[in-house]
Design an enzyme around this catalytic site. Structure first.
Site, PDB file in Angstrom:
ATOM      1  N   GLY A 110       0.827  -1.194   0.000  1.00  0.00           N
ATOM      2  CA  GLY A 110       0.000   0.000   0.000  1.00  0.00           C
ATOM      3  C   GLY A 110       0.861   1.243   0.000  1.00  0.00           C
ATOM      4  N   SER A 111       1.013   1.860   1.176  1.00  0.00           N
ATOM      5  CA  SER A 111       1.807   3.078   1.276  1.00  0.00           C
ATOM      6  C   SER A 111       3.294   2.818   1.081  1.00  0.00           C
ATOM      7  CB  SER A 111       1.568   3.737   2.643  1.00  0.00           C
ATOM      8  OG  SER A 111       0.213   4.108   2.802  1.00  0.00           O
TER       9      SER A 111
ATOM     10  N   ILE B 176      -7.671   0.833  -7.392  1.00  0.00           N
ATOM     11  CA  ILE B 176      -7.303   1.865  -8.357  1.00  0.00           C
ATOM     12  C   ILE B 176      -8.529   2.701  -8.728  1.00  0.00           C
ATOM     13  CG2 ILE B 176      -6.223   2.354 -10.562  1.00  0.00           C
ATOM     14  CD1 ILE B 176      -4.433   0.983  -8.361  1.00  0.00           C
TER      15      ILE B 176
ATOM     16  N   ALA C 252      13.667   2.450  -4.065  1.00  0.00           N
ATOM     17  CA  ALA C 252      13.831   3.879  -4.337  1.00  0.00           C
ATOM     18  C   ALA C 252      14.577   4.163  -5.629  1.00  0.00           C
ATOM     19  CB  ALA C 252      14.541   4.543  -3.166  1.00  0.00           C
TER      20      ALA C 252
ATOM     21  N   GLU D 149      -1.034  16.324  -4.013  1.00  0.00           N
ATOM     22  CA  GLU D 149      -2.094  15.337  -3.786  1.00  0.00           C
ATOM     23  C   GLU D 149      -2.638  15.446  -2.365  1.00  0.00           C
ATOM     24  OE1 GLU D 149      -2.710  10.456  -3.631  1.00  0.00           O
ATOM     25  OE2 GLU D 149      -0.911  11.314  -4.541  1.00  0.00           O
TER      26      GLU D 149
ATOM     27  N   GLN E 286     -24.280  11.679  15.120  1.00  0.00           N
ATOM     28  CA  GLN E 286     -24.843  11.460  16.456  1.00  0.00           C
ATOM     29  C   GLN E 286     -25.914  12.502  16.769  1.00  0.00           C
ATOM     30  OE1 GLN E 286     -24.038   8.870  18.320  1.00  0.00           O
ATOM     31  NE2 GLN E 286     -25.212   9.368  20.164  1.00  0.00           N
TER      32      GLN E 286
ATOM     33  N   GLY F 203      -3.889   8.505  -0.323  1.00  0.00           N
ATOM     34  CA  GLY F 203      -2.926   9.598  -0.362  1.00  0.00           C
ATOM     35  C   GLY F 203      -1.877   9.507   0.734  1.00  0.00           C
TER      36      GLY F 203
ATOM     37  N   THR G  30      -1.742   7.202   4.638  1.00  0.00           N
ATOM     38  CA  THR G  30      -2.558   7.131   5.847  1.00  0.00           C
ATOM     39  C   THR G  30      -2.131   8.183   6.877  1.00  0.00           C
ATOM     40  OG1 THR G  30      -1.069   5.558   6.923  1.00  0.00           O
ATOM     41  CG2 THR G  30      -2.838   4.644   5.548  1.00  0.00           C
TER      42      THR G  30
ATOM     43  N   GLU H 125      -1.175   7.628   9.777  1.00  0.00           N
ATOM     44  CA  GLU H 125       0.032   7.147  10.445  1.00  0.00           C
ATOM     45  C   GLU H 125       1.295   7.486   9.642  1.00  0.00           C
ATOM     46  OE1 GLU H 125      -3.498   5.431  11.973  1.00  0.00           O
ATOM     47  OE2 GLU H 125      -2.769   5.368   9.898  1.00  0.00           O
TER      48      GLU H 125
END
Length: 383
Positions: free
Chosen positions: A132-133, A158, A179, A243, A340, A367, A369, A371
């Site tokens: 993922g990231s 995607i 990289a 982004e 709520q 874009g 997370t 974290e």
């Protein structure tokens, strides 16, 4: 507080966007949600209205205006209209810079006119079932076969995956990848071996087609390499700030709109013989959300101004990460609290607050997370 970010030209453009939404999007949106995809005619209509390729040079059919504030207006108005399915922001703000900054003159002539007219819908394929990231985990490979690459692998989650006519694929062009071994290859609709899987069933943004993509011995011409060979990592990092800022813009716009809807609702809805707005707890909830939105708006507007400054270098990655994680987490909190306050009605799909609750949940994930955003910020301060 009065916003000073936009000029009269930007506000006139806002009127154009609202008219487009009222005529070309909102009357069809319920059907798109059922279908799980928007119509291609909506993309062509956006092109006719000049909403696609705003930053693309006029010689290719674009608006020739790189001012990011126009992109921000688009993001704000589409968010307020609760219409994320027509992913113009993805097309313009995320994929557009790859084509305008990295494409050769021949590639620009080939792709940009359709990009601006809506005849070519775009997607970018980074995420894989096991990556993922973390771009280091990408397994999709592209082997050099002289005048072409042979692409093998799969991608998932995607956006625009079903509709896309042109997909920018991140692939390993060295055995190590990582990289220094990733490249961007453009795969076009109809290429042999390029297949689309399911239109994935999401909890929100139902009309935004999100797909699995498969590449089985796909022959990609050498002239479809985008940017530098083995330079994808740098290219991706360069464009991530915009982004993430675009996502932040939608985040604060979504929170503000939910606050407006809920403020109106609690004034009208009665409980125990009086409006909900008369209850101290409700007033405190509204006060807290209004303050959080005002503070966040000030920071995000500052980020937009910095990114749009023609004399500057654009927003730096750390501030973009701050804006992204803070605005999207605020959007998530506000959506939960507003739902709520709507009580049982908030849980009904036909109520805007319910749709905003599910549509906006992805904001803290794609874009990069929350974290990952915190890791970027923390690393910049502690290393």
């Amino acid at each position: 507080m009065k916003r000073t970010l936009y000029t009269d030209d930007h506000e006139a453009f806002r009127g154009v966007v609202r008219t487009f939404l009222e005529k070309e999007v909102l009357p069809h949106y319920a059907q798109w949600e059922k279908d799980g995809i928007v119509s291609r005619e909506a993309w062509r209509a956006a092109g006719r209205q000049g909403l696609l390729g705003i930053a693309v040079d006029e010689e290719y059919g674009g608006g020739g205006n790189p001012d990011f504030r126009y992109a921000a207006v688009l993001a704000e108005e589409f968010t307020r209209a609760a219409a994320p399915g027509l992913a113009i922001g993805l097309h313009n703000d995320i994929i557009g810079p790859y084509l305008t900054k990295l494409a050769t003159d021949e590639q620009k002539r080939r792709w940009l006119p359709g990009f601006c007219s809506g005849e070519i819908v775009t997607a970018i394929a980074m995420t894989e079932p096991g990556a993922g990231s973390d771009l280091q985990g990408i397994r999709t490979t592209a082997e050099d076969h002289g005048d072409h690459w042979v692409l093998n692998g799969s991608k998932t989650f995607i956006s625009n995956g079903i509709l896309a006519d042109l997909v920018v694929v991140v692939a390993k062009t060295t055995p190590e990848g990582g990289a220094h071994g990733l490249s961007l290859l453009v795969v076009e609709r109809g290429t042999e071996g390029f297949e689309r899987g399911r239109n994935l069933d999401k909890i929100g943004q139902k009309s935004q087609d999100t797909a699995e993509l498969f590449f089985n011995d796909v022959r990609v011409p050498k002239e479809n390499l985008l940017g530098e060979l083995n330079g994808a990592f740098v290219h991706l990092m360069t464009n991530l700030a915009q982004e993430r800022l675009a996502i932040a813009v939608a985040g604060i716009a979504g929170a503000e709109h939910l606050l407006e809807l809920t403020t109106t609702y609690v004034k009208e809805r009665e409980a125990f013989g009086r409006p909900l707005a008369k209850l101290q707890h409700v007033r405190f909830e509204i006060a807290e959300m209004a303050t959080e939105c005002a503070v966040t708006r000030a920071f995000v507007d500052r980020c937009i101004a910095e990114h749009a400054d023609p004399a500057g270098l654009g927003l730096d990655p750390v501030n973009a990460s701050m804006a992204k994680w803070w605005a999207t987490e605020l959007q998530k909190r506000v959506a939960d609290r507003c739902l709520q306050l709507h009580g049982g009605y908030g849980y009904m799909s036909e109520f805007p607050v319910a749709r905003a609750f599910t549509d906006g949940r992805i904001q803290t994930i794609y874009g990069g997370t929350t974290e990952i955003m915190k890791e970027i910020i923390g690393r910049s301060l502690l290393t």
